[in-house]
Scaffold this motif. Structure first.
Motif, PDB file in Angstrom:
ATOM      1  N   UNK A  79       1.102  -1.444   0.057  1.00  0.00           N
ATOM      2  CA  UNK A  79      -0.024   0.366   0.650  1.00  0.00           C
ATOM      3  C   UNK A  79       1.466   1.284   0.016  1.00  0.00           C
ATOM      4  N   UNK A  80       2.320   1.512   0.797  1.00  0.00           N
ATOM      5  CA  UNK A  80       3.008   2.278   0.930  1.00  0.00           C
ATOM      6  C   UNK A  80       3.336   2.841  -0.574  1.00  0.00           C
ATOM      7  N   UNK A  81       3.925   1.632  -1.172  1.00  0.00           N
ATOM      8  CA  UNK A  81       4.846   1.783  -1.960  1.00  0.00           C
ATOM      9  C   UNK A  81       3.172   2.361  -3.369  1.00  0.00           C
ATOM     10  N   UNK A  82       2.348   1.948  -3.389  1.00  0.00           N
ATOM     11  CA  UNK A  82       1.641   2.508  -4.421  1.00  0.00           C
ATOM     12  C   UNK A  82       1.033   3.876  -4.142  1.00  0.00           C
ATOM     13  N   UNK A  83       0.791   4.143  -2.609  1.00  0.00           N
ATOM     14  CA  UNK A  83       0.421   6.020  -2.924  1.00  0.00           C
ATOM     15  C   UNK A  83       1.417   6.299  -3.327  1.00  0.00           C
ATOM     16  N   UNK A  84       2.996   5.920  -2.764  1.00  0.00           N
ATOM     17  CA  UNK A  84       4.074   6.649  -3.140  1.00  0.00           C
ATOM     18  C   UNK A  84       3.863   6.515  -4.422  1.00  0.00           C
ATOM     19  N   UNK A  85       3.454   5.757  -6.007  1.00  0.00           N
ATOM     20  CA  UNK A  85       3.266   5.902  -6.795  1.00  0.00           C
ATOM     21  C   UNK A  85       2.452   6.643  -7.210  1.00  0.00           C
ATOM     22  N   UNK A  86       1.310   6.675  -6.630  1.00  0.00           N
ATOM     23  CA  UNK A  86       0.437   7.861  -7.281  1.00  0.00           C
ATOM     24  C   UNK A  86       0.458   9.167  -6.700  1.00  0.00           C
ATOM     25  N   UNK A  87       1.511   9.208  -5.500  1.00  0.00           N
ATOM     26  CA  UNK A  87       1.800  11.075  -5.069  1.00  0.00           C
ATOM     27  C   UNK A  87       2.969  11.464  -6.176  1.00  0.00           C
ATOM     28  N   UNK A  88       3.407  10.480  -6.674  1.00  0.00           N
ATOM     29  CA  UNK A  88       4.986  10.894  -7.832  1.00  0.00           C
ATOM     30  C   UNK A  88       3.735  10.850  -9.431  1.00  0.00           C
ATOM     31  N   UNK A 119       1.064  11.937  -9.363  1.00  0.00           N
ATOM     32  CA  UNK A 119      -0.154  13.655  -9.488  1.00  0.00           C
ATOM     33  C   UNK A 119       1.426  14.510  -9.709  1.00  0.00           C
ATOM     34  N   UNK A 120       2.334  14.680  -9.081  1.00  0.00           N
ATOM     35  CA  UNK A 120       3.599  15.573  -9.128  1.00  0.00           C
ATOM     36  C   UNK A 120       3.877  16.228 -10.403  1.00  0.00           C
ATOM     37  N   UNK A 121       4.153  14.441 -11.702  1.00  0.00           N
ATOM     38  CA  UNK A 121       4.231  14.447 -12.461  1.00  0.00           C
ATOM     39  C   UNK A 121       2.701  15.090 -13.351  1.00  0.00           C
ATOM     40  N   UNK A 150       4.080  18.735 -12.562  1.00  0.00           N
ATOM     41  CA  UNK A 150       4.959  19.260 -13.473  1.00  0.00           C
ATOM     42  C   UNK A 150       4.883  20.030 -15.264  1.00  0.00           C
ATOM     43  N   UNK A 151       3.692  18.710 -15.973  1.00  0.00           N
ATOM     44  CA  UNK A 151       4.067  19.123 -17.312  1.00  0.00           C
ATOM     45  C   UNK A 151       2.611  20.621 -17.310  1.00  0.00           C
ATOM     46  N   UNK A 152       1.836  20.709 -16.474  1.00  0.00           N
ATOM     47  CA  UNK A 152       0.965  21.528 -16.664  1.00  0.00           C
ATOM     48  C   UNK A 152       1.399  22.510 -16.639  1.00  0.00           C
ATOM     49  N   UNK A 153       2.667  23.275 -16.684  1.00  0.00           N
ATOM     50  CA  UNK A 153       3.131  24.720 -16.537  1.00  0.00           C
ATOM     51  C   UNK A 153       3.533  24.989 -18.102  1.00  0.00           C
TER      52      UNK A 153
END
Lengths: 395, 182
Positions: free
Chosen positions: B163-172, B174-176, B179-182
């Motif tokens: 679950x920790x890996x899954x949530x981290x992947x989701x967070x990364x 979201x961050x990507x 960033x691409x939105x800019x």
């Protein structure tokens, strides 16, 4: 004498209950009276602290700004809260014509509920915990989540652009700062091996002749600073008071509130601030523990409230000292500095524990925390280089 | 009937009050959920949904599942409800209305299908439960929070890490996206 004072609140409660039982009052009324006495005392004390704080804050701010502050009502202006209260109650209650009346009415109520509920788990003294919960710390944050809903309700129902923008800012701020807040709180919970506030306080008992408070360890000091910063942000205090920044947003989600509804928001904010100060004291400043064993003759609940008042007073000092942050700086600070710092502090606390909690652990956690601070702050100051601001509409 | 209730009340008022009070969060939960479906105003629907989340948390606590109740309040009221609110406030109302009209016919049918599938799944789980009907739930003292922590960190540690890996992947992720939105 000190023994008696220590147990005085419990003794008083038992005395009243014994007196009522002597009159033949049935058991379920006694249960009700016992619960009512605890709840009434908690609410009464914190309302009193709120009244005292509202006048002391104005006086301290005034002194910091080289003026007198309120000094007309009563001796030294001490009855100012009474005058304020009368003014608030007699003011007209205005609801905007286009407002969602039901939600507008409910928002201050929803705001007040979590502020009062979280008071239940704080250990006020050695034998004074209103509700003993295994997961007390979790309860504090779970119930506190209601505040965000209340802020949104207030902002949206007012049907006012400033209110909605203010509410969105407030929620963004609360969510961002809740993460490092919880992580900082968890370090203390992890080291003491319990989520129960009373157990965390007992784990910070005197170590030799020195206090064993977590704030006196390297990781605990950093965690306490993170928690304090986030507590300021969670209770919307300066320098994080930009959701209600008067100069740009009128008063954020409070714009369309007047009279007693406004006073309720104000009261909930201050009681919430005292509650989070209480949690701060519980987690890092040893709760009701006396600083030195020699000072143990002072009742434990006196220590607790003295520490809470000292922390709350320092928040006023911060308010008088620091200017308001900008929204992007504030959110960047939470996500790019406080959050990674919180994770590293968590790691440092674990190292401290596994290195035997002695000098070795002390040095190891100091090294980890120090290295992380240097790296993060270098990164942070590189991104936020100071540049000359260009003002378009002033000058 | 009424005499029975009165007798019971006289014998053990707290027990009776507790029994009826335990039903209150369930009633609030159902009413709020119904209001969330019926409400015309999107924000009001979201607020009603938030109320039903809160009532569910209180229901868990009143059933003795303290930890689950606190987590329900923290995750659903503190995070999911705020996510819904942000999603409503940040979407453009005209586009929202277009989607709503496009879905007008399909909406209720889809709702009925999803509801029936969920109900079927729940009934299946309940009927195949190894616990016999009428099993008393464990008193809170035998399942303290510390025990839940031991189980999560002991026998279920693989699931926790996953679950920790899954949530981290989701967070990364979201961050990507941000960033691409800019």
């Amino acid at each position: 004498m000190s023994e008696f004072l220590e147990t005085a609140p419990v003794w008083l409660k038992d005395w009243v209950l014994g007196l009522l039982a002597g009159f033949g009052v049935p058991g379920w009324i006694l249960d009700l009276v016992a619960a009512g006495m605890v709840v009434g005392t908690c609410i009464g004390i914190f309302l009193g602290l709120f009244a005292l704080m509202s006048v002391m804050e104005r006086k301290i701010l005034a002194r910091c700004q080289n003026r007198y502050g309120p000094n007309r009502v009563g001796p030294f202006g001490l009855f100012q809260p009474v005058a304020d209260g009368i003014k608030m109650i007699t003011k007209e209650d205005i609801v905007p014509a286009a407002a969602d009346r039901v939600v507008h009415f409910l928002a201050p109520v929803v705001m007040m509920v979590p502020a009062l509920l979280v008071l239940a788990i704080l250990p006020y003294g050695r034998d004074l915990v209103p509700v003993q919960l295994d997961a007390g710390i979790l309860y504090f944050f779970a119930v506190g989540a209601g505040t965000e809903v209340a802020v949104f309700m207030a902002g949206w129902s007012s049907n006012n652009k400033y209110s909605v923008i203010g509410a969105m800012r407030a929620i963004a701020q609360m969510i961002s700062y809740e993460m490092p807040l919880v992580i900082a709180a968890l370090t203390a919970a992890m080291v003491s091996g319990s989520l129960a506030p009373q157990a965390i306080v007992e784990a910070q008992g005197p170590a030799g002749f020195l206090p064993g408070w977590y704030v006196f360890t390297p990781w605990g000091f950093v965690a306490a600073l993170i928690f304090y910063t986030c507590a300021l942000a969670e209770s919307n205090r300066c320098p994080f008071d930009l959701p209600e920044g008067e100069s740009e947003l009128v008063a954020g989600h409070l714009t369309e509130y007047s009279g007693f509804k406004y006073a309720t928001f104000f009261m909930a904010e201050y009681i919430g601030m005292f509650a989070i100060c209480g949690l701060f004291v519980t987690l890092f400043l040893g709760g009701w523990q006396a600083p030195l064993p020699a000072l143990g003759f002072v009742p434990s609940w006196v220590w607790f409230f003295a520490k809470v008042c000292a922390v709350a007073g320092s928040m006023v000092w911060v308010r008088a000292t620091l200017p308001r942050l900008r929204i992007d700086h504030m959110l960047g600070f939470a996500w790019k500095f406080l959050l990674p710092m919180g994770f590293v502090t968590f790691l440092a606390a674990a190292c401290w524990h596994y290195a035997g909690r002695g000098p070795a652990g002390w040095l190891a956690s100091l090294a980890i925390v120090g290295a992380a601070y240097v790296a993060l702050s270098a990164n942070f100051s590189r991104r936020f280089s100071l540049e000359r601001r260009v003002y378009q509409f002033s000058e | 009937m009424i005499q029975n209730i009165l007798n019971e009340l006289a014998a053990d008022p707290w027990g009776v009050a507790g029994k009826w009070f335990a039903l209150a969060p369930a009633a609030v939960l159902l009413l709020a959920a119904a209001a969330a479906v019926v409400a015309r105003n999107l924000v009001r629907a979201a607020l009603a949904l938030t109320l039903s989340f809160m009532a569910l948390g209180v229901l868990f606590i009143s059933l003795g599942a303290e930890f689950l109740g606190f987590v329900q309040l923290m995750v659903y009221v503190g995070a999911v409800a705020m996510l819904i609110v942000f999603a409503i406030l940040l979407t453009r109302p005209d586009r929202l209305r277009r989607t709503a009209t496009a879905l007008r016919g399909a909406g209720p049918a889809a709702g009925v299908v999803i509801g029936l599938v969920t109900l079927g799944g729940l009934l299946g789980v309940i009927s195949t439960s190894p616990l016999a009907a009428g099993t008393k739930c464990a008193p809170a003292a035998t399942a303290p929070v510390a025990r839940i922590g031991e189980v999560l960190m002991g026998s279920h540690v693989a699931a926790l890490l996953a679950v920790g890996v899954l949530l981290t992947a989701a967070l990364v992720g979201a961050a990507i996206l941000a960033i691409e939105d800019k």
